[in-house]
Design an enzyme around this catalytic site. Sequence first.
Site, mmCIF file in Angstrom:
data_model
loop_
_atom_site.group_PDB
_atom_site.id
_atom_site.type_symbol
_atom_site.label_atom_id
_atom_site.label_comp_id
_atom_site.label_asym_id
_atom_site.label_seq_id
_atom_site.Cartn_x
_atom_site.Cartn_y
_atom_site.Cartn_z
ATOM 1 N N ILE A 17 0.822 -1.220 0.000
ATOM 2 C CA ILE A 17 0.000 0.000 0.000
ATOM 3 C C ILE A 17 0.855 1.269 0.000
ATOM 4 O O ILE A 17 0.351 2.355 -0.220
ATOM 5 C CB ILE A 17 -1.033 0.049 1.158
ATOM 6 C CG1 ILE A 17 -0.347 -0.025 2.527
ATOM 7 C CG2 ILE A 17 -2.077 -1.049 1.016
ATOM 8 C CD1 ILE A 17 -1.264 0.362 3.684
ATOM 9 N N THR B 134 -8.491 1.056 15.540
ATOM 10 C CA THR B 134 -8.463 0.225 16.740
ATOM 11 C C THR B 134 -8.817 1.037 17.983
ATOM 12 O O THR B 134 -8.558 2.252 18.040
ATOM 13 C CB THR B 134 -7.052 -0.379 16.908
ATOM 14 O OG1 THR B 134 -6.947 -0.972 18.199
ATOM 15 C CG2 THR B 134 -5.955 0.670 16.787
ATOM 16 N N GLU C 200 -7.186 0.898 20.514
ATOM 17 C CA GLU C 200 -5.928 1.257 21.184
ATOM 18 C C GLU C 200 -5.572 2.727 21.002
ATOM 19 O O GLU C 200 -4.718 3.241 21.715
ATOM 20 C CB GLU C 200 -4.775 0.383 20.665
ATOM 21 C CG GLU C 200 -5.007 -1.082 20.970
ATOM 22 C CD GLU C 200 -3.736 -1.912 21.008
ATOM 23 O OE1 GLU C 200 -2.634 -1.341 21.042
ATOM 24 O OE2 GLU C 200 -3.864 -3.144 21.022
ATOM 25 N N TYR D 161 2.744 1.087 17.868
ATOM 26 C CA TYR D 161 1.627 0.604 17.034
ATOM 27 C C TYR D 161 0.421 1.526 17.154
ATOM 28 O O TYR D 161 -0.109 2.030 16.151
ATOM 29 C CB TYR D 161 1.233 -0.831 17.449
ATOM 30 C CG TYR D 161 -0.145 -1.227 16.944
ATOM 31 C CD1 TYR D 161 -0.377 -1.460 15.591
ATOM 32 C CD2 TYR D 161 -1.235 -1.342 17.821
ATOM 33 C CE1 TYR D 161 -1.647 -1.798 15.115
ATOM 34 C CE2 TYR D 161 -2.503 -1.680 17.364
ATOM 35 C CZ TYR D 161 -2.698 -1.905 16.010
ATOM 36 O OH TYR D 161 -3.955 -2.223 15.541
ATOM 37 N N ASN E 256 -10.233 -8.642 18.369
ATOM 38 C CA ASN E 256 -10.949 -9.685 17.632
ATOM 39 C C ASN E 256 -10.365 -11.059 17.973
ATOM 40 O O ASN E 256 -9.189 -11.178 18.307
ATOM 41 C CB ASN E 256 -10.762 -9.496 16.128
ATOM 42 C CG ASN E 256 -11.582 -8.362 15.543
ATOM 43 O OD1 ASN E 256 -12.093 -8.469 14.441
ATOM 44 N ND2 ASN E 256 -11.723 -7.255 16.264
HETATM 45 P P1 NAD Z 1 -2.874 -9.033 10.446
HETATM 46 O O1 NAD Z 1 -1.513 -8.677 10.942
HETATM 47 O O2 NAD Z 1 -3.406 -10.399 10.676
HETATM 48 O O3 NAD Z 1 -2.934 -8.789 8.860
HETATM 49 C C1 NAD Z 1 -2.388 -7.657 8.259
HETATM 50 C C2 NAD Z 1 -2.348 -7.894 6.745
HETATM 51 O O4 NAD Z 1 -1.848 -6.708 6.128
HETATM 52 C C3 NAD Z 1 -1.429 -9.032 6.314
HETATM 53 O O5 NAD Z 1 -2.060 -9.841 5.346
HETATM 54 C C4 NAD Z 1 -0.217 -8.309 5.711
HETATM 55 O O6 NAD Z 1 0.431 -9.064 4.694
HETATM 56 C C5 NAD Z 1 -0.874 -7.067 5.159
HETATM 57 N N1 NAD Z 1 0.074 -5.957 5.032
HETATM 58 C C6 NAD Z 1 0.957 -5.503 5.964
HETATM 59 N N2 NAD Z 1 1.667 -4.476 5.466
HETATM 60 C C7 NAD Z 1 1.217 -4.255 4.201
HETATM 61 C C8 NAD Z 1 1.531 -3.313 3.192
HETATM 62 N N3 NAD Z 1 2.501 -2.404 3.377
HETATM 63 N N4 NAD Z 1 0.850 -3.362 2.034
HETATM 64 C C9 NAD Z 1 -0.115 -4.291 1.813
HETATM 65 N N5 NAD Z 1 -0.446 -5.217 2.744
HETATM 66 C C10 NAD Z 1 0.210 -5.199 3.927
HETATM 67 O O7 NAD Z 1 -3.832 -7.919 11.023
HETATM 68 P P2 NAD Z 1 -5.333 -8.036 11.560
HETATM 69 O O8 NAD Z 1 -5.315 -8.485 12.969
HETATM 70 O O9 NAD Z 1 -6.143 -8.753 10.569
HETATM 71 O O10 NAD Z 1 -5.739 -6.486 11.571
HETATM 72 C C11 NAD Z 1 -6.281 -5.887 10.402
HETATM 73 C C12 NAD Z 1 -6.556 -4.421 10.683
HETATM 74 O O11 NAD Z 1 -7.465 -4.311 11.765
HETATM 75 C C13 NAD Z 1 -5.322 -3.615 11.091
HETATM 76 O O12 NAD Z 1 -5.425 -2.343 10.507
HETATM 77 C C14 NAD Z 1 -5.427 -3.520 12.608
HETATM 78 O O13 NAD Z 1 -4.813 -2.350 13.073
HETATM 79 C C15 NAD Z 1 -6.930 -3.478 12.786
HETATM 80 N N6 NAD Z 1 -7.453 -4.020 14.045
HETATM 81 C C16 NAD Z 1 -7.123 -5.273 14.460
HETATM 82 C C17 NAD Z 1 -7.698 -5.785 15.623
HETATM 83 C C18 NAD Z 1 -7.392 -7.182 16.109
HETATM 84 O O14 NAD Z 1 -7.840 -7.553 17.193
HETATM 85 N N7 NAD Z 1 -6.664 -8.004 15.372
HETATM 86 C C19 NAD Z 1 -8.597 -5.007 16.367
HETATM 87 C C20 NAD Z 1 -8.886 -3.707 15.932
HETATM 88 C C21 NAD Z 1 -8.319 -3.241 14.757
HETATM 89 O O1 DAU Z 2 -7.558 -3.734 20.878
HETATM 90 C C1 DAU Z 2 -7.359 -3.965 19.528
HETATM 91 C C2 DAU Z 2 -5.950 -4.490 19.302
HETATM 92 O O2 DAU Z 2 -5.941 -5.832 19.765
HETATM 93 C C3 DAU Z 2 -5.525 -4.420 17.841
HETATM 94 O O3 DAU Z 2 -5.461 -3.078 17.444
HETATM 95 C C4 DAU Z 2 -4.160 -5.096 17.634
HETATM 96 O O4 DAU Z 2 -3.838 -5.132 16.262
HETATM 97 C C5 DAU Z 2 -4.260 -6.517 18.163
HETATM 98 O O5 DAU Z 2 -2.998 -7.160 18.045
HETATM 99 C C6 DAU Z 2 -4.714 -6.521 19.620
HETATM 100 O O6 DAU Z 2 -3.709 -5.925 20.464
HETATM 101 P P1 DAU Z 2 -3.371 -6.519 21.928
HETATM 102 O O7 DAU Z 2 -2.034 -6.067 22.306
HETATM 103 O O8 DAU Z 2 -4.491 -6.286 22.873
HETATM 104 O O9 DAU Z 2 -3.398 -8.106 21.557
HETATM 105 P P2 DAU Z 2 -2.414 -9.308 21.940
HETATM 106 O O10 DAU Z 2 -3.086 -10.555 21.469
HETATM 107 O O11 DAU Z 2 -1.022 -9.058 21.517
HETATM 108 O O12 DAU Z 2 -2.453 -9.289 23.533
HETATM 109 C C7 DAU Z 2 -3.663 -9.392 24.244
HETATM 110 C C8 DAU Z 2 -3.329 -9.325 25.722
HETATM 111 O O13 DAU Z 2 -2.624 -10.524 26.081
HETATM 112 C C9 DAU Z 2 -2.416 -8.176 26.103
HETATM 113 O O14 DAU Z 2 -2.799 -7.692 27.382
HETATM 114 C C10 DAU Z 2 -1.028 -8.796 26.174
HETATM 115 C C11 DAU Z 2 -1.323 -10.208 26.638
HETATM 116 N N1 DAU Z 2 -0.396 -11.253 26.143
HETATM 117 C C12 DAU Z 2 -0.149 -11.321 24.795
HETATM 118 C C13 DAU Z 2 0.700 -12.283 24.290
HETATM 119 C C14 DAU Z 2 0.979 -12.343 22.802
HETATM 120 C C15 DAU Z 2 0.169 -12.162 27.013
HETATM 121 O O15 DAU Z 2 -0.084 -12.128 28.237
HETATM 122 N N2 DAU Z 2 1.013 -13.121 26.517
HETATM 123 C C16 DAU Z 2 1.327 -13.214 25.182
HETATM 124 O O16 DAU Z 2 2.135 -14.102 24.797
#
Ligand code: NAD
Ligand code: DAU
Length: 339
Positions: free
Chosen positions: A60, A125, A127, A153, A183
């Site tokens: 992107i 997010t 966050e 982040y 999620n």
């Molecule tokens: P993820 O890390 O599983 O997937 C990210 C995807 O983006 C990957 O397929 C990666 O290859 C692609 N990507 C990374 N850099 C890129 C670039 N420069 N160009 C094109 N593609 C690229 O992430 P996710 O957990 O699916 O999160 C998706 C979105 O949702 C993110 O914007 C994240 O901030 C947001 N979000 C995630 C959560 C969560 O709990 N996972 C919660 C709230 C918001």
């Molecule tokens: O709130 C939304 C966010 O949720 C998204 O924006 C981020 O992309 C997504 O990665 C997630 O962030 P968190 O930091 O909350 O998720 P994570 O799964 O990394 O961690 C969840 C909680 O668990 C956090 O309090 C840290 C803790 N943790 C995480 C890992 C990986 C542990 O205790 N042990 C671990 O090994």
Amino acid sequence: MTIIVTGGAGFIGSNFIFHMLEKYPDYRIVCLDKLTYAGNLSTLASVMDNPQFRFVKGDICDREAVYNLFEEEEPDIVVNYAAESHVDRSIENPGVFLETNIMGTATMMDACRKYGIERYHQVSTDEVYGDLPFDRPDLLFDEETPIHTSSPYSSSKASADLLVLAYHRTYGLPVTVSRCSNNYGPYHFPEKLIPLMIANALNDKPLPVYGEGINVRDWLYVEDHCKAVDLVIHHGRVGEVYNIGGHNEMRNIDIVKMICDALDKPYSLITYVTDRKGHDMRYAIDPSKIHTELGWLPETKFEDGIKKTISWYLDNREWWETIISGEYRNYYKAMYVNR
Ligand code: NAD
Ligand code: DAU
């Protein structure tokens, strides 16, 4: 209707593509993904032959490639999921987060300005709001909560949000932003709490809980998030931010114990490790706005969602075992050995 979905080979983006192709069989969905360590083409295997779907490998941040894609596809809507998404990685190496999450967002929006678009949607997010104290359960994040970030982040995501809203005000770009809580569900990369704990428990490996395990996250089943984004891109008001959350606050340690119970594994696997730097204490979303305006409510109870998720990881061992046996192994060593 043609929709470009960036980051669609990742966790939420892929689930969103499945949802959209099933619900709108006449839409064309184009996935633009760089396939970083977090992107996995095998995740999209089930839709690769769908004539309404196209996968394009690309960054992107690559302006020329993005503009070419807009010329070819003439999209009506862009949904930007592409991001570096893991907080721990951002603490180790912030640079790529700034590049992808901020510059990539700007590049996608510049393309939207140049070629015209009905809607640019930014997936953000909770966050960006920082964290909430443990002793004030009455406090929740609403859309007016000040931006107050903790990690590289979340700072990069907040910067992107500010740019998106500025592009609306300055250039009149028709944008929406959604800010979602944590999620969980199928295709969640096994560096994140829930899939990491499931994979480690299944392999009888230690379950590394940061600090005391009392941090709270507000968990939402991924399908419910996809339905919310679908509503926002079709019916959300331009220029608005929508919070998406499940009213489902859980302490990390309680989740890890639930996973142990479900897999019949002993709590002795739980290992307390050094806390994350700047670790946010508690997240909790107030989803009243999206409920009132768009009628969205989370449908999946955590007890059901976590069962479905664990079953998915049991039934799809090959998907996550391939990841764990690859480059990810080096990351795991660097992050957890001697922690
Ligand atoms: P993820 O890390 O599983 O997937 C990210 C995807 O983006 C990957 O397929 C990666 O290859 C692609 N990507 C990374 N850099 C890129 C670039 N420069 N160009 C094109 N593609 C690229 O992430 P996710 O957990 O699916 O999160 C998706 C979105 O949702 C993110 O914007 C994240 O901030 C947001 N979000 C995630 C959560 C969560 O709990 N996972 C919660 C709230 C918001
Ligand atoms: O709130 C939304 C966010 O949720 C998204 O924006 C981020 O992309 C997504 O990665 C997630 O962030 P968190 O930091 O909350 O998720 P994570 O799964 O990394 O961690 C969840 C909680 O668990 C956090 O309090 C840290 C803790 N943790 C995480 C890992 C990986 C542990 O205790 N042990 C671990 O090994």
